[in-house]
Design a protein around this motif. Sequence first.
Motif, PDB file in Angstrom:
ATOM      1  N   VAL A   1      31.707  45.214 -10.791  1.00 57.64           N
ATOM      2  CA  VAL A   1      33.115  45.425 -11.162  1.00 57.64           C
ATOM      3  C   VAL A   1      34.001  44.337 -10.543  1.00 57.64           C
ATOM      4  O   VAL A   1      34.990  43.897 -11.135  1.00 57.64           O
ATOM      5  N   GLY A   2      33.619  43.906  -9.342  1.00 57.91           N
ATOM      6  CA  GLY A   2      34.412  42.902  -8.629  1.00 57.91           C
ATOM      7  C   GLY A   2      34.983  43.489  -7.351  1.00 57.91           C
ATOM      8  O   GLY A   2      35.688  44.491  -7.393  1.00 57.91           O
ATOM      9  N   CYS A   3      34.638  42.889  -6.205  1.00 58.42           N
ATOM     10  CA  CYS A   3      35.127  43.371  -4.901  1.00 58.42           C
ATOM     11  C   CYS A   3      35.153  42.171  -3.945  1.00 58.42           C
ATOM     12  O   CYS A   3      34.696  41.097  -4.298  1.00 58.42           O
ATOM     13  N   PRO A   4      35.692  42.355  -2.721  1.00 62.98           N
ATOM     14  CA  PRO A   4      35.784  41.214  -1.792  1.00 62.98           C
ATOM     15  C   PRO A   4      34.426  40.620  -1.394  1.00 62.98           C
ATOM     16  O   PRO A   4      34.383  39.549  -0.800  1.00 62.98           O
ATOM     17  N   SER A   5      33.323  41.303  -1.719  1.00 66.21           N
ATOM     18  CA  SER A   5      31.999  40.765  -1.370  1.00 66.21           C
ATOM     19  C   SER A   5      31.416  39.895  -2.474  1.00 66.21           C
ATOM     20  O   SER A   5      30.372  39.272  -2.294  1.00 66.21           O
ATOM     21  N   CYS A   6      32.051  39.902  -3.654  1.00 61.65           N
ATOM     22  CA  CYS A   6      31.461  39.131  -4.750  1.00 61.65           C
ATOM     23  C   CYS A   6      32.473  38.284  -5.517  1.00 61.65           C
ATOM     24  O   CYS A   6      32.107  37.603  -6.471  1.00 61.65           O
ATOM     25  N   GLN A   7      33.738  38.308  -5.116  1.00 64.31           N
ATOM     26  CA  GLN A   7      34.701  37.452  -5.830  1.00 64.31           C
ATOM     27  C   GLN A   7      35.842  36.982  -4.918  1.00 64.31           C
ATOM     28  O   GLN A   7      36.144  37.608  -3.901  1.00 64.31           O
TER      29      GLN A   7
ATOM     30  N   GLU B   1      24.178  41.586  -8.093  1.00 67.88           N
ATOM     31  CA  GLU B   1      23.466  42.229  -6.975  1.00 67.88           C
ATOM     32  C   GLU B   1      24.412  42.974  -6.037  1.00 67.88           C
ATOM     33  O   GLU B   1      23.986  43.527  -5.029  1.00 67.88           O
ATOM     34  N   CYS B   2      25.723  42.939  -6.355  1.00 63.89           N
ATOM     35  CA  CYS B   2      26.698  43.494  -5.417  1.00 63.89           C
ATOM     36  C   CYS B   2      26.734  45.024  -5.486  1.00 63.89           C
ATOM     37  O   CYS B   2      26.474  45.618  -6.528  1.00 63.89           O
ATOM     38  N   SER B   3      27.094  45.632  -4.346  1.00 68.47           N
ATOM     39  CA  SER B   3      27.129  47.101  -4.287  1.00 68.47           C
ATOM     40  C   SER B   3      28.232  47.681  -5.182  1.00 68.47           C
ATOM     41  O   SER B   3      28.217  48.872  -5.486  1.00 68.47           O
ATOM     42  N   CYS B   4      29.182  46.834  -5.618  1.00 69.02           N
ATOM     43  CA  CYS B   4      30.254  47.325  -6.501  1.00 69.02           C
ATOM     44  C   CYS B   4      29.762  47.485  -7.938  1.00 69.02           C
ATOM     45  O   CYS B   4      30.503  47.960  -8.799  1.00 69.02           O
ATOM     46  N   GLY B   5      28.541  47.074  -8.188  1.00 70.98           N
ATOM     47  CA  GLY B   5      27.976  47.211  -9.535  1.00 70.98           C
ATOM     48  C   GLY B   5      28.507  46.172 -10.507  1.00 70.98           C
ATOM     49  O   GLY B   5      28.380  46.338 -11.719  1.00 70.98           O
TER      50      GLY B   5
HETATM   51 ZN   LIG Z   1      31.212  43.283  -5.677  1.00 74.85          ZN
END
Ligand SMILES: [Zn+2]
Length: 281
Positions: A97-103, A91-95
């Motif tokens: 890929v992995g970013c500070p909001s999801c990992q 559901e993350c805006s990074c699609g």
């Molecule tokens: Zn993310």
Amino acid sequence: MDIEIIEMADRKAKFVLKNSSPAMANALRRTLLSDIPKMAIDKVEFMTGKMQGEDGKDYESITPLFEEIIAHRLGMLPVPTDLELFSPQSECSCGGVGCPSCQIMYRIMKTGPGTVYSSDLQPLGGPEAEQYRIVDEFIPVVELTADQGIYVFATAVMGTAKKHVKWQVCNGVGYMYKPVITIDPDCASNEEVLACAEICPNGLEVKGKKLVVKDPVACGYTKGCIEKLSEIDGITVDWDDTNFLFKFETDGSMTAQQALDIAVKKISEEARNFAAEIEAL
Ligand SMILES: [Zn+2]
């Protein structure tokens, strides 16, 4: 559905689910077990070969355990989870890929001899990331001999226990119907009946040479007393199927209060969605 808290510790909760039904009690149990999202390590990258220790010496990045075992152990470590800060990768805006909001990224860099503990997982991302240190410091991961080292990058992402137990926040989730204890007035002064105050000191007491029920809720939480009481002549134990005594613990990734709040919110959301779907038909 009302909830009366009996005990709310950091990682442990006891409460009464009031004016409810067995279906609702079971829904709450299942939600606590498998539907609360949390962060857990899902990807581990092993950097093998030569590595330099803090002492400047050369070590071999190799451990006595298979990498799969270490990766599994890292996955089971309780990663502190704030659901306000993170979202599932899907559901993350990074699609995804992995970013500070999801990992959350961790690094382990340690040389032997000695034990690698959960506290050796260094969260990456500067001083702010210190809040993501594994909540229990001394969970052993692997023991290194002299000349051995471990150099690993690990990534935690959000998930639920529907997919894997490493994303399970609550354990020991259980409930029982609230006991209804009736003491036959003709037997209330019998020696055997009076002795029950010792079997269940929290729920029963002797008043005016008669055994009386002090607190049926406390009785339900006294270990094993209900089984013993139901064997005594003059005492009847029935069950109230509208009130339930619940207890559960968390792994420390979030507090028991947070887990309960999320579970209750999830159940009401699902009930609302279900009602909306029915209406649409
Ligand atoms: Zn993310």
